[in-house]
Design a protein around this motif. Structure first.
Motif, PDB file in Angstrom:
ATOM      1  N   THR A 189      -1.355  -2.346  -9.826  1.00 12.62           N
ATOM      2  CA  THR A 189      -0.656  -2.940  -8.682  1.00 12.62           C
ATOM      3  C   THR A 189       0.826  -3.065  -8.959  1.00 12.62           C
ATOM      4  N   ALA A 190       1.158  -3.360 -10.201  1.00 14.83           N
ATOM      5  CA  ALA A 190       2.578  -3.534 -10.569  1.00 14.83           C
ATOM      6  C   ALA A 190       3.382  -2.266 -10.291  1.00 14.83           C
ATOM      7  N   LYS A 191       2.756  -1.098 -10.462  1.00 18.96           N
ATOM      8  CA  LYS A 191       3.473   0.156 -10.220  1.00 18.96           C
ATOM      9  C   LYS A 191       3.903   0.264  -8.760  1.00 18.96           C
ATOM     10  N   THR A 192       3.039  -0.154  -7.845  1.00 22.30           N
ATOM     11  CA  THR A 192       3.387  -0.104  -6.429  1.00 22.30           C
ATOM     12  C   THR A 192       4.414  -1.176  -6.086  1.00 22.30           C
ATOM     13  N   LEU A 193       4.265  -2.363  -6.671  1.00 23.23           N
ATOM     14  CA  LEU A 193       5.204  -3.452  -6.387  1.00 23.23           C
ATOM     15  C   LEU A 193       6.627  -3.099  -6.794  1.00 23.23           C
ATOM     16  N   GLN A 194       6.762  -2.269  -7.817  1.00 20.58           N
ATOM     17  CA  GLN A 194       8.102  -1.879  -8.279  1.00 20.58           C
ATOM     18  C   GLN A 194       8.881  -1.121  -7.213  1.00 20.58           C
ATOM     19  N   THR A 195       8.165  -0.489  -6.288  1.00 23.23           N
ATOM     20  CA  THR A 195       8.819   0.300  -5.245  1.00 23.23           C
ATOM     21  C   THR A 195       8.934  -0.457  -3.927  1.00 23.23           C
ATOM     22  N   MET A 196       8.462  -1.708  -3.903  1.00 19.64           N
ATOM     23  CA  MET A 196       8.517  -2.525  -2.700  1.00 19.64           C
ATOM     24  C   MET A 196       9.706  -3.474  -2.762  1.00 19.64           C
ATOM     25  N   GLY A 197      10.037  -4.039  -1.633  1.00 15.70           N
ATOM     26  CA  GLY A 197      11.090  -5.047  -1.600  1.00 15.70           C
ATOM     27  C   GLY A 197      10.577  -6.376  -2.121  1.00 15.70           C
ATOM     28  N   ALA A 198      11.328  -7.425  -1.851  1.00 14.91           N
ATOM     29  CA  ALA A 198      10.959  -8.759  -2.312  1.00 14.91           C
ATOM     30  C   ALA A 198       9.654  -9.205  -1.648  1.00 14.91           C
ATOM     31  N   LEU A 199       8.820  -9.891  -2.407  1.00 21.21           N
ATOM     32  CA  LEU A 199       7.569 -10.409  -1.879  1.00 21.21           C
ATOM     33  C   LEU A 199       7.830 -11.680  -1.072  1.00 21.21           C
ATOM     34  N   PRO A 200       6.938 -12.010  -0.146  1.00 24.74           N
ATOM     35  CA  PRO A 200       7.084 -13.277   0.591  1.00 24.74           C
ATOM     36  C   PRO A 200       7.164 -14.457  -0.369  1.00 24.74           C
ATOM     37  N   ASP A 201       7.867 -15.502   0.048  1.00 27.26           N
ATOM     38  CA  ASP A 201       8.098 -16.644  -0.841  1.00 27.26           C
ATOM     39  C   ASP A 201       6.812 -17.295  -1.327  1.00 27.26           C
ATOM     40  N   ALA A 202       5.776 -17.299  -0.474  1.00 27.06           N
ATOM     41  CA  ALA A 202       4.524 -17.976  -0.858  1.00 27.06           C
ATOM     42  C   ALA A 202       3.787 -17.252  -1.975  1.00 27.06           C
ATOM     43  N   ILE A 203       4.082 -15.966  -2.171  1.00 26.83           N
ATOM     44  CA  ILE A 203       3.433 -15.199  -3.236  1.00 26.83           C
ATOM     45  C   ILE A 203       4.120 -15.529  -4.561  1.00 26.83           C
ATOM     46  N   ARG A 204       3.365 -16.077  -5.480  1.00 29.81           N
ATOM     47  CA  ARG A 204       3.909 -16.415  -6.806  1.00 29.81           C
ATOM     48  C   ARG A 204       3.351 -15.402  -7.813  1.00 29.81           C
ATOM     49  N   GLN A 205       4.120 -14.385  -8.064  1.00 34.00           N
ATOM     50  CA  GLN A 205       3.686 -13.312  -8.956  1.00 34.00           C
ATOM     51  C   GLN A 205       3.726 -13.790 -10.397  1.00 34.00           C
TER      52      GLN A 205
END
Length: 370
Positions: A244-260
């Motif tokens: 999942t981290a590989k895809t997240l690297q190409t995405m913008g900022a996550l919503p504030d409620a998501i605490r990665q």
């Protein structure tokens, strides 16, 4: 009798830990079983180093095949070559495989071709989804297994329907639950718990790693957005799988409620689960843990190889359409989620039953040899 216990990925080690404890206890009382722990090296993760083994009470493996990463074919081939070399140099009397990862299938094939019988822990489970690599691993392994240790009557029925004789099926329960119950008193609050202002029953845990859910940027973004909207402002703790981290690297900022957060050690992760309002996941094993811990579980898949978590437990299949999350979470907040119960023989004594069966099989083989 020397048994090879095969493990190659993190879930495997959770499943073998109670079996190792049970064999050690039986050996101390004069039992004849001995084991050789074979780590194929299929997955390497920093959290799988010394601290992970220490948490679960697992000794360092006697053998590490050090296969490393690669495609499924590359890993399968490398595991088979190296395990074959081990068995030729130092044979064992039985190959005990667990779960449904590549190592499970690869070592079962090698063992049978060298006339070493195979026992499969967690045999007989089926999702019916051939797009899942794990389903292929299960089917191949069970096609060449001698003795089947099962988690449910559904798994028993799957095996009988495939032509397996009842005398080769041992309904023992679930070793993942042995591990969970054994370590439950030791669950540990993660370092970030207080810093993020988390309180019991006022946050969600989300885990996503299935290719259908995480390999596409748009699809993953829609899922995360639906989770946040359905969570009604509560924080969503998101331990991120490497895939999942590989895809997240190409995405913008996550919503504030998501605490990665990073993938969590066993004791810390299950502390999070036990204290959450609910878990949203596409994992199979987590649905089992939620069932025993009594935590509502929403599974983002269309099928499950663990139907007892739905029919008996706290799990519901939501599907992969993000739109399906909203009505499910509305039921949760309305207090309409099912209470659930614990499946038969998920009582923390599975490993003892496995060792009982293995000792019985030793005696039967000894009689047959004479």
């Amino acid at each position: 009798m020397l048994i090879d216990i095969i493990a190659g990925a993190r879930p495997n080690f959770m499943k073998i830990a109670p079996i190792i404890r049970a064999i050690d206890a039986r050996a101390a009382a004069g039992g004849r079983l001995r084991y050789r722990l074979v780590h194929t090296g299929q997955h390497y993760d920093a959290s799988m180093s010394g601290a992970f083994f220490e948490q679960l009470g697992i000794p360092e493996p006697q053998v590490n095949l050090e296969v490393g990463s690669g495609t499924q074919a590359e890993q399968t081939g490398a595991i088979m070559i190296r395990y074959e070399q081990l068995l030729r140099e130092a044979p064992s009397s039985l190959c005990l495989v667990v779960g449904d990862v590549t190592s499970t299938m690869a070592c079962a094939i090698v063992a049978q071709k060298l006339h070493v019988p195979v026992a499969h822990v967690e045999a007989g489970i089926r999702s019916g989804d051939w797009t899942m690599p794990e389903e292929i691993n299960r089917m191949v392994t069970d096609a060449i297994t001698n003795w089947f240790f099962t988690t449910s009557e559904t798994a028993n029925a799957n095996l009988r329907n495939a032509g397996v004789g009842q005398e080769r099926i041992f309904f023992v329960g679930n070793t993942m639950i042995d591990t969970l119950l054994h370590h439950r008193p030791n669950f540990a609050k993660p370092d970030f718990f207080d810093a993020l202002g988390l309180t019991r029953g006022a946050y969600f845990v989300a885990t996503l790693h299935r290719p259908a859910n995480v390999d596409g940027i748009e699809g993953l973004a829609r899922l995360l957005d639906a989770i946040v909207k359905g969570a009604r402002g509560l924080p969503v703790i998101f331990p991120v799988h490497p895939r999942t981290a590989k895809t997240l690297q190409t995405m913008g900022a996550l919503p504030d409620a998501i605490r990665q957060v990073d993938p969590q050690p066993y004791l810390q992760f299950n502390y999070l689960v036990e204290n959450a309002l609910a878990v949203i996941t596409d994992s199979g094993g987590i649905t089992e843990e939620c069932t025993v811990l009594g935590i509502p579980c929403l599974t983002l898949r269309d099928s499950t190889e663990r139907p007892e978590t739905v029919s008996t437990g706290t799990n519901e299949l939501i599907g992969t359409d993000p739109a399906a999350l909203a009505p499910a979470l509305e039921r949760l907040f309305a207090g309409e989620w099912k209470k659930g119960g614990i499946p038969e023989k998920w009582d923390g004594k599975t490993a003892q039953r496995i060792v009982d069966a293995l000792e019985e099989l030793i005696d039967m083989r000894a009689v047959a040899a004479h």
